[in-house]
Design a protein around this motif. Sequence first.
Motif, PDB file in Angstrom:
ATOM      1  N   ILE A   1      -5.959   7.076  -5.016  1.00 55.16           N
ATOM      2  CA  ILE A   1      -4.997   6.171  -5.643  1.00 55.16           C
ATOM      3  C   ILE A   1      -4.961   4.900  -4.809  1.00 55.16           C
ATOM      4  O   ILE A   1      -4.722   4.950  -3.601  1.00 55.16           O
TER       5      ILE A   1
ATOM      6  N   HIS B   1      -7.693   5.614  -9.062  1.00 52.45           N
ATOM      7  CA  HIS B   1      -6.715   5.062  -9.984  1.00 52.45           C
ATOM      8  C   HIS B   1      -6.167   3.782  -9.356  1.00 52.45           C
ATOM      9  O   HIS B   1      -6.045   3.682  -8.129  1.00 52.45           O
TER      10      HIS B   1
ATOM     11  N   CYS C   1      -2.716   1.586  -9.146  1.00 47.75           N
ATOM     12  CA  CYS C   1      -1.283   1.723  -9.427  1.00 47.75           C
ATOM     13  C   CYS C   1      -0.507   0.703  -8.597  1.00 47.75           C
ATOM     14  O   CYS C   1      -0.196   0.954  -7.426  1.00 47.75           O
TER      15      CYS C   1
END
Length: 236
Positions: free
Chosen positions: A134, A159, A161
């Motif tokens: 992340i 990801h 974020c």
Amino acid sequence: TPAGQRLLNHVQQVQLLERDLTKSIPALSEPTARLRIALNADSLATWWAAAVGNFCAEETLLLDLVVEDQDIGLRRMREGDVAACLCSSPQPVAGARCVPIGTMTYMPLATPDYVRRYFGKGLSETSLKNAPAIVFGPNDQLQHRFLAQCGYHGTFPHHLCPSSEGFVKLALAGMGYGMIPEMQARPEISAGRLVSIAPEQTLEVQLYWHFWRHGGGVMDRLTNALRSAATLNSNV
């Protein structure tokens, strides 16, 4: 426009200087000051509010916060967009001061199930290459620094974020592992909901406070408040 933003920043700094003048000439009405500051999302999500809350109330100071990654926030200073910046760069801008504030400790955290799934046999080039991570945003280099510490310099699935709170929630959902401030993750670590994929490794990020020299007494007092907060909290 960019030119208008630089002009606004200049006006706000003049207002700070005017506040100093009203203290020596009581007949003048004290203007309400607004200070535009760039800072990293992790500081905002953890220690920043406690450090400046009382100060802003006592000074009747309004903040205009611009959230930027700690590695690029200083760009706002160079462009004249903000009057101060909290970031990880120790390189001062011409006409500005730079003081160290403290160190934030980051840990590579994920759920226990995630760690068993991807790192059951420990960290290796294969596991680091395949385990989803992340990352806060395209300019975030914390993950790359951690992987470099592990001796891995290749690509990895991840990801994006751009939210400190959302970052933790994605980790808790088992979507990946990420570099999370230790002070932010304490409750999750204590409850066993998050564990480190590399218990012996952390990433230390030094934070620096940059501000224009002509910010007046208000800026000096804000700087002292931030330094005091760092002294009281070893994680800042």
